[in-house]
Design a protein around this motif. Sequence first.
Motif, PDB file in Angstrom:
ATOM      1  N   THR A 135       4.856   5.338  -3.105  1.00  0.00           N
ATOM      2  CA  THR A 135       4.051   6.508  -3.464  1.00  0.00           C
ATOM      3  C   THR A 135       2.793   6.172  -4.250  1.00  0.00           C
ATOM      4  O   THR A 135       1.900   7.014  -4.386  1.00  0.00           O
ATOM      5  N   LEU A 150      -7.569   4.304   6.242  1.00  0.00           N
ATOM      6  CA  LEU A 150      -7.620   5.389   5.266  1.00  0.00           C
ATOM      7  C   LEU A 150      -8.913   6.173   5.376  1.00  0.00           C
ATOM      8  O   LEU A 150      -8.925   7.400   5.255  1.00  0.00           O
ATOM      9  N   THR A 194       7.356  -0.175   8.135  1.00  0.00           N
ATOM     10  CA  THR A 194       5.959   0.087   8.497  1.00  0.00           C
ATOM     11  C   THR A 194       5.118  -0.039   7.243  1.00  0.00           C
ATOM     12  O   THR A 194       5.556   0.317   6.140  1.00  0.00           O
ATOM     13  N   GLU A 195       3.928  -0.578   7.400  1.00  0.00           N
ATOM     14  CA  GLU A 195       3.057  -0.783   6.245  1.00  0.00           C
ATOM     15  C   GLU A 195       2.122   0.401   6.059  1.00  0.00           C
ATOM     16  O   GLU A 195       1.761   1.092   7.013  1.00  0.00           O
ATOM     17  N   GLY A 196       1.714   0.620   4.819  1.00  0.00           N
ATOM     18  CA  GLY A 196       0.752   1.669   4.522  1.00  0.00           C
ATOM     19  C   GLY A 196      -0.602   1.351   5.121  1.00  0.00           C
ATOM     20  O   GLY A 196      -0.921   0.197   5.433  1.00  0.00           O
ATOM     21  N   ASP A 197      -1.431   2.372   5.284  1.00  0.00           N
ATOM     22  CA  ASP A 197      -2.738   2.207   5.906  1.00  0.00           C
ATOM     23  C   ASP A 197      -3.671   1.385   5.035  1.00  0.00           C
ATOM     24  O   ASP A 197      -3.715   1.544   3.809  1.00  0.00           O
ATOM     25  N   ALA A 214       0.829  -1.202   0.000  1.00  0.00           N
ATOM     26  CA  ALA A 214       0.000   0.000   0.000  1.00  0.00           C
ATOM     27  C   ALA A 214       0.865   1.255   0.000  1.00  0.00           C
ATOM     28  O   ALA A 214       1.944   1.277   0.602  1.00  0.00           O
ATOM     29  N   PRO A 215       0.420   2.320  -0.674  1.00  0.00           N
ATOM     30  CA  PRO A 215       1.126   3.600  -0.576  1.00  0.00           C
ATOM     31  C   PRO A 215       1.291   4.001   0.887  1.00  0.00           C
ATOM     32  O   PRO A 215       0.390   3.816   1.705  1.00  0.00           O
ATOM     33  N   GLY A 216       2.460   4.533   1.220  1.00  0.00           N
ATOM     34  CA  GLY A 216       2.774   4.861   2.613  1.00  0.00           C
ATOM     35  C   GLY A 216       3.684   3.840   3.263  1.00  0.00           C
ATOM     36  O   GLY A 216       4.317   4.125   4.288  1.00  0.00           O
ATOM     37  N   THR A 217       3.774   2.637   2.685  1.00  0.00           N
ATOM     38  CA  THR A 217       4.683   1.613   3.195  1.00  0.00           C
ATOM     39  C   THR A 217       6.124   2.138   3.151  1.00  0.00           C
ATOM     40  O   THR A 217       6.539   2.740   2.166  1.00  0.00           O
ATOM     41  N   THR A 225      10.650  -4.357   5.586  1.00  0.00           N
ATOM     42  CA  THR A 225       9.494  -3.478   5.691  1.00  0.00           C
ATOM     43  C   THR A 225       9.453  -2.913   7.104  1.00  0.00           C
ATOM     44  O   THR A 225       9.335  -3.662   8.070  1.00  0.00           O
ATOM     45  N   GLN A 275       9.742   5.269   0.641  1.00  0.00           N
ATOM     46  CA  GLN A 275       8.306   5.114   0.912  1.00  0.00           C
ATOM     47  C   GLN A 275       7.556   4.904  -0.401  1.00  0.00           C
ATOM     48  O   GLN A 275       7.814   5.592  -1.399  1.00  0.00           O
TER      49      GLN A 275
END
Length: 340
Positions: A83, A192, A184-187, A36-39, A182, A81
């Motif tokens: 995007t 979200l 931290t994973e994206g929300d 996911a974006p934000g990862t 990894t 990160q």
Amino acid sequence: MKGRSIILDHINGREAAALMVDGQLDDIHIASDAPAPGTIYRAIADRPVKGQGGMFLKTPDGNAFLRQIKGMAPGDELLVQVTGYSEDGKAIPVTHRVLFKSRYVIVTPNAPGINVSRAIRDDERREEILAVVHDTVEDVPHGIILRSSCEHAGDEDISEDLLSMLTLADQVLNDTGAGAETLTEGDGPHLLAWRDWVEPADVVTDEGSFENHGVLDALEALESPRTDLSGGAFAYVEPTRALVAVDVNTGNDTSMSAGIKANFALAKALPRALRVRGLGGQIVLDLAPMPKKDRRGFESALKAALRADGIETNFVGWTPLGHVELQRKRARIPLSELLK
């Protein structure tokens, strides 16, 4: 059905969140197998790409691509990160400018300063928000952006959110591990929805709520490329391998002003039509006939609608045939792929 509702449920075993506005699906998030974006990764530089000024990186989820690299050599470790989403067979798009984004604040490492969203125009409220930050933390090495959602938020909620993001930033930035990992994973969709859909809304979390609140019917309707516009006009939004084609039609209206009306209606409706379908990349608009003198007004209306959408979309220009070209960030996976 009037009003705003946030529906949290699952579809095909995937976590999902839907935003319904006045009975119409306004936005949808569905979990995918892609990062996911934000990862945020600790990545390993692999090989440079000559002519593009970029570098392929190794991550736990496969190859990533970072643009505009300087002073980096294969084997170097760096934080990056995600995007957006990549096309099939292409590397994950990443940036080295990592952000920590939540409902009320964005923490920006290596960009110090405290800034309040320009959308908050009440000077007194801006000062109150800044006071919350100063009462919560001192001598923060990171930058802090107070989002527009702070305007009507409680001071305690802002303070808790700020501390949470600063703690996460310190954990990631001070990581001492080695190798691709990894951090931290994206929300996911439910987070979200909490983070980005901040206007007042009824929140529904009951199992089966997608069916009970019309979300499944709305998704079924999106299987058709047709988008109805005001005044009886309509458009077809159809993704191809190379681009997304948008064809505008005036319907039964054959008046001299029909094309202008249809095109301005398309300008208003296009962001939602692309957003709910998860479409991005190159977009070409085949507009209804319209005098050249009205192009500037249409362009202004379209740009205003796209700015309000939140997904980065650039107006590229007009082609010799009178088509409009847009370039839209691939912030979503196409809905058709998620519902297979």
